[in-house]
Design an enzyme around this catalytic site. Structure first.
Site, short mmCIF file in Angstrom:
data_model
loop_
_atom_site.label_atom_id
_atom_site.label_comp_id
_atom_site.label_asym_id
_atom_site.label_seq_id
_atom_site.Cartn_x
_atom_site.Cartn_y
_atom_site.Cartn_z
N ARG A 147 2.26 -44.15 -3.54
CA ARG A 147 0.74 -44.27 -3.74
C ARG A 147 1.13 -44.45 -5.32
O ARG A 147 2.17 -43.86 -6.33
CB ARG A 147 -0.54 -43.20 -4.00
CG ARG A 147 -1.27 -43.01 -4.44
CD ARG A 147 -2.07 -41.73 -4.42
NE ARG A 147 -1.56 -41.27 -5.24
CZ ARG A 147 -2.06 -39.59 -5.83
NH1 ARG A 147 -3.13 -39.59 -5.10
NH2 ARG A 147 -1.74 -38.81 -6.10
N TYR A 159 -4.66 -37.27 -15.19
CA TYR A 159 -5.13 -36.62 -14.08
C TYR A 159 -3.97 -36.88 -13.11
O TYR A 159 -3.80 -38.09 -12.59
CB TYR A 159 -6.34 -35.90 -13.49
CG TYR A 159 -6.26 -35.13 -12.63
CD1 TYR A 159 -6.53 -33.98 -12.73
CD2 TYR A 159 -6.12 -36.06 -10.78
CE1 TYR A 159 -6.59 -32.84 -11.03
CE2 TYR A 159 -6.85 -35.39 -10.07
CZ TYR A 159 -6.43 -34.23 -9.94
OH TYR A 159 -6.96 -33.37 -8.71
N ASP A 212 -4.74 -44.29 -7.11
CA ASP A 212 -5.84 -43.16 -7.19
C ASP A 212 -6.73 -43.44 -8.14
O ASP A 212 -5.67 -42.64 -9.58
CB ASP A 212 -5.69 -41.75 -5.87
CG ASP A 212 -6.83 -40.84 -6.05
OD1 ASP A 212 -7.77 -41.48 -6.65
OD2 ASP A 212 -6.48 -40.26 -5.64
N HIS A 214 -8.94 -40.96 -9.10
CA HIS A 214 -9.65 -39.77 -9.53
C HIS A 214 -11.03 -40.21 -10.15
O HIS A 214 -11.49 -39.12 -11.42
CB HIS A 214 -8.91 -39.37 -10.44
CG HIS A 214 -7.67 -38.72 -9.68
ND1 HIS A 214 -6.02 -39.39 -9.90
CD2 HIS A 214 -7.54 -38.05 -8.53
CE1 HIS A 214 -5.25 -38.51 -8.96
NE2 HIS A 214 -5.60 -37.86 -8.01
N GLU A 238 -8.51 -46.14 -4.78
CA GLU A 238 -9.36 -44.90 -3.86
C GLU A 238 -9.58 -44.63 -5.10
O GLU A 238 -9.88 -44.10 -6.36
CB GLU A 238 -8.23 -43.16 -3.56
CG GLU A 238 -8.74 -42.65 -3.14
CD GLU A 238 -7.93 -40.94 -3.19
OE1 GLU A 238 -6.53 -42.02 -2.92
OE2 GLU A 238 -8.34 -40.04 -2.86
N GLU A 264 -12.63 -37.94 -0.25
CA GLU A 264 -11.89 -36.75 0.33
C GLU A 264 -12.83 -35.61 -0.38
O GLU A 264 -12.54 -34.25 0.07
CB GLU A 264 -10.26 -36.76 -0.94
CG GLU A 264 -11.25 -36.34 -2.48
CD GLU A 264 -9.48 -37.04 -2.83
OE1 GLU A 264 -8.64 -37.62 -2.94
OE2 GLU A 264 -9.33 -36.38 -3.93
N ARG A 285 -11.63 -41.28 3.03
CA ARG A 285 -10.68 -40.17 3.30
C ARG A 285 -10.97 -39.12 4.01
O ARG A 285 -9.78 -38.36 2.87
CB ARG A 285 -10.39 -40.11 2.22
CG ARG A 285 -9.78 -41.39 0.96
CD ARG A 285 -8.14 -42.07 0.76
NE ARG A 285 -7.28 -40.71 0.07
CZ ARG A 285 -7.39 -39.60 0.40
NH1 ARG A 285 -6.21 -39.97 1.34
NH2 ARG A 285 -6.62 -38.70 -0.77
N GLU A 341 -2.26 -39.65 3.88
CA GLU A 341 -1.39 -39.38 2.84
C GLU A 341 -0.40 -38.17 3.17
O GLU A 341 -1.19 -36.79 3.73
CB GLU A 341 -2.90 -38.87 2.17
CG GLU A 341 -1.63 -38.46 0.66
CD GLU A 341 -3.21 -37.72 -0.12
OE1 GLU A 341 -4.51 -37.06 0.25
OE2 GLU A 341 -3.19 -37.60 -1.22
N TRP A 405 -16.03 -36.57 -12.70
CA TRP A 405 -14.90 -35.79 -11.51
C TRP A 405 -16.00 -35.43 -10.78
O TRP A 405 -16.89 -34.99 -10.48
CB TRP A 405 -14.46 -34.32 -12.46
CG TRP A 405 -13.47 -33.90 -11.83
CD1 TRP A 405 -13.82 -32.44 -11.00
CD2 TRP A 405 -12.17 -34.02 -10.57
NE1 TRP A 405 -12.65 -32.43 -10.48
CE2 TRP A 405 -11.70 -33.01 -10.10
CE3 TRP A 405 -11.79 -35.49 -10.89
CZ2 TRP A 405 -10.74 -33.38 -9.16
CZ3 TRP A 405 -10.18 -35.38 -10.35
CH2 TRP A 405 -9.98 -34.34 -10.04
O1 KDG Z 1 -8.31 -30.65 -5.20
C1 KDG Z 1 -8.17 -31.87 -5.90
C2 KDG Z 1 -7.03 -32.58 -5.52
O2 KDG Z 1 -6.73 -32.65 -3.63
C3 KDG Z 1 -7.34 -34.14 -5.23
O3 KDG Z 1 -6.87 -34.32 -6.87
C4 KDG Z 1 -5.54 -34.81 -4.77
O4 KDG Z 1 -6.70 -37.37 -5.04
C5 KDG Z 1 -6.22 -36.52 -4.80
C6 KDG Z 1 -5.33 -37.18 -3.51
O5 KDG Z 1 -6.19 -38.15 -3.11
O6 KDG Z 1 -5.12 -36.18 -2.86
MG MG Z 2 -7.42 -38.53 -3.95
#
Ligand code: KDG
Ligand code: MG
Length: 405
Positions: A147, A159, A212, A214, A238, A264, A285, A341, A405
């Protein structure tokens, strides 16, 4: 085999981890992960005050009944705190059942569908060159899926890359208030295509690349990004956008063939039912710790398999190694497993607290054959590293608007 005692531990060997330990009258015990980054103590209190008292004296073998009792019986279904608590109880009960049977949990799920679990590692750099150098290191270690994240030029921090975590490392897992980060989609777009273009130029086409977002983009911006990245053949993109409105992924899907992954933060199947059923995503995820444990993830994997959606469990450092062990059993069993991951097993202090036999070689992980989950939790070591209040950052646009977020 009756549940005799339920203990909840919070330790911070660099990060906060919430661990549940269930002991039975047969002397067998099991452990589960209930870590909810930035809201740990809410789960601890929920477990101690509301969950544990209801379970003492129940048959530890009744995993399904206990899951339903906690999920449906509570009246207030779903929710991150509730589901992390259920997840930890569920993991601990699977651990107990496996130990009682003398079998690793994957055998109780149906046995192995594969011999090893493919991992993707993280290359997160301060600039494109740094990310590419880190990618090369990981390739040299044998990883075949990576990644790529890179700091966005012109933003104070980005981030998920080192700049974002500097204060965190300096404070050693203690962020008493949430830091704030600035986001600009325009500046991000100026960087992101160049990152993947250079990665393909340097590493060729045999390596799997992932990214990712985010959840920082709107659906139409995600659609555009997916299209722009098509020439670089990502394994998946992602969290392109938030999908509280699951229909929003139709916008992305109709514009791009870049595979999409999400989940996630999901707590239940209801968070992704439409995404899966309408084949709007390619990888789910969801994590055992945040989506209700092994019982729930097994059900989600089966549902996803009907619609050609693969599993790709969350494996960030804020999930404890107990969650990783639970994922290993699910991953080795699930016919529709995609990729896991992986960010390592934490620092030395973590390794003294969570002990296991999972082997990682050449970008593949090998499940432990020990009965149960195959992970030990050392209470005495854990007590050396008490809880520290710590938050995830909050994102704002350059004009100050709180952003996705
Ligand atoms: O607590 C938030 C994290 O677990 C996250 O930001 C990590 O996006 C993430 C990832 O894909 O590992
Ligand atoms: Mg993530």
């Amino acid at each position: 085999m009756k549940i005799k005692e339920i203990k909840v531990f919070v330790c911070n060997p660099g990060r906060n981890f919430v661990t549940v330990k269930i002991t039975t009258d047969a002397g067998i015990y099991g452990v589960g992960d209930a870590t909810l980054n930035g809201r740990e103590m809410a789960v601890v209190s929920y477990l101690e005050e509301h969950v544990a008292p209801c379970l003492i004296g129940r048959n530890a073998h009744d995993i399904e009944d206990i899951w339903q009792y906690l999920y449906k019986g509570v009246y207030w279904r779903k929710g991150a705190v509730n589901m992390a608590a259920i997840a930890a109880i569920d993991m601990a009960l699977w651990d107990i059942k496996g130990k009682a049977a003398g079998l690793p949990v994957y055998q109780l799920l149906g046995g192995k569908s594969r011999q090893a679990v493919t991992l993707y590692a993280h290359a997160s750099g301060e600039d494109i060159e740094d990310t590419l150098n880190k990618t090369e290191d990981l390739i040299n270690q044998g990883f075949k899926a990576i990644r790529l994240q890179s700091a966005v030029p012109g933003l104070n921090v980005t981030y998920g890359v080192l700049g974002d975590k500097k204060d965190y490392f300096e404070l050693q897992g203690n962020r008493p208030l949430p830091p704030e980060e600035t986001w600009s989609t325009q500046k991000y777009f100026n960087m992101i295509v160049e990152l993947f273009q250079k990665a393909r130029e340097r590493f060729g086409n045999d390596i799997q690349l992932l990214h990712d977002v985010h959840s920082r983009l709107t659906p139409i911006e995600s659609a555009k990004l997916g299209k722009l990245l098509e020439p670089y053949n990502l394994m998946f993109l992602e969290d392109a956008s938030i999908a509280e409105n699951q229909d929003s992924y139709k916008v992305i899907r109709q514009h791009t063939t870049t595979p999409l992954a999400i989940g996630e933060t999901y707590n239940t199947i209801w968070d992704c039912k439409d995404l899966i059923q309408n084949q709007l995503i390619d990888y789910l995820r969801a994590a055992a710790t945040h989506a209700g444990g092994i019982t729930a993830l097994r059900r989600m994997a089966d549902f996803a398999s009907i619609y050609n959606v693969k599993t790709a469990p969350h494996g960030a450092p804020d999930l404890s190694p107990i969650c990783f062990a639970a994922h290993m059993h699910l991953n080795i069993w699930a016919p529709n497993f995609g990729i896991q991951e992986f960010v390592g097993f934490g620092n030395e202090q973590s390794k003294q607290i969570f002990k296991h036999q999972i082997k990682v070689e050449q970008g593949m992980a090998y499940v432990s054959d020990a009965p149960g989950l195959g992970i030990e939790f050392d209470e005495t070591e854990a007590r050396k590293y008490p809880y520290k209040r710590s938050y995830l950052p909050v994102s704002r646009l350059e004009d100050g608007t709180v952003w996705n977020w």
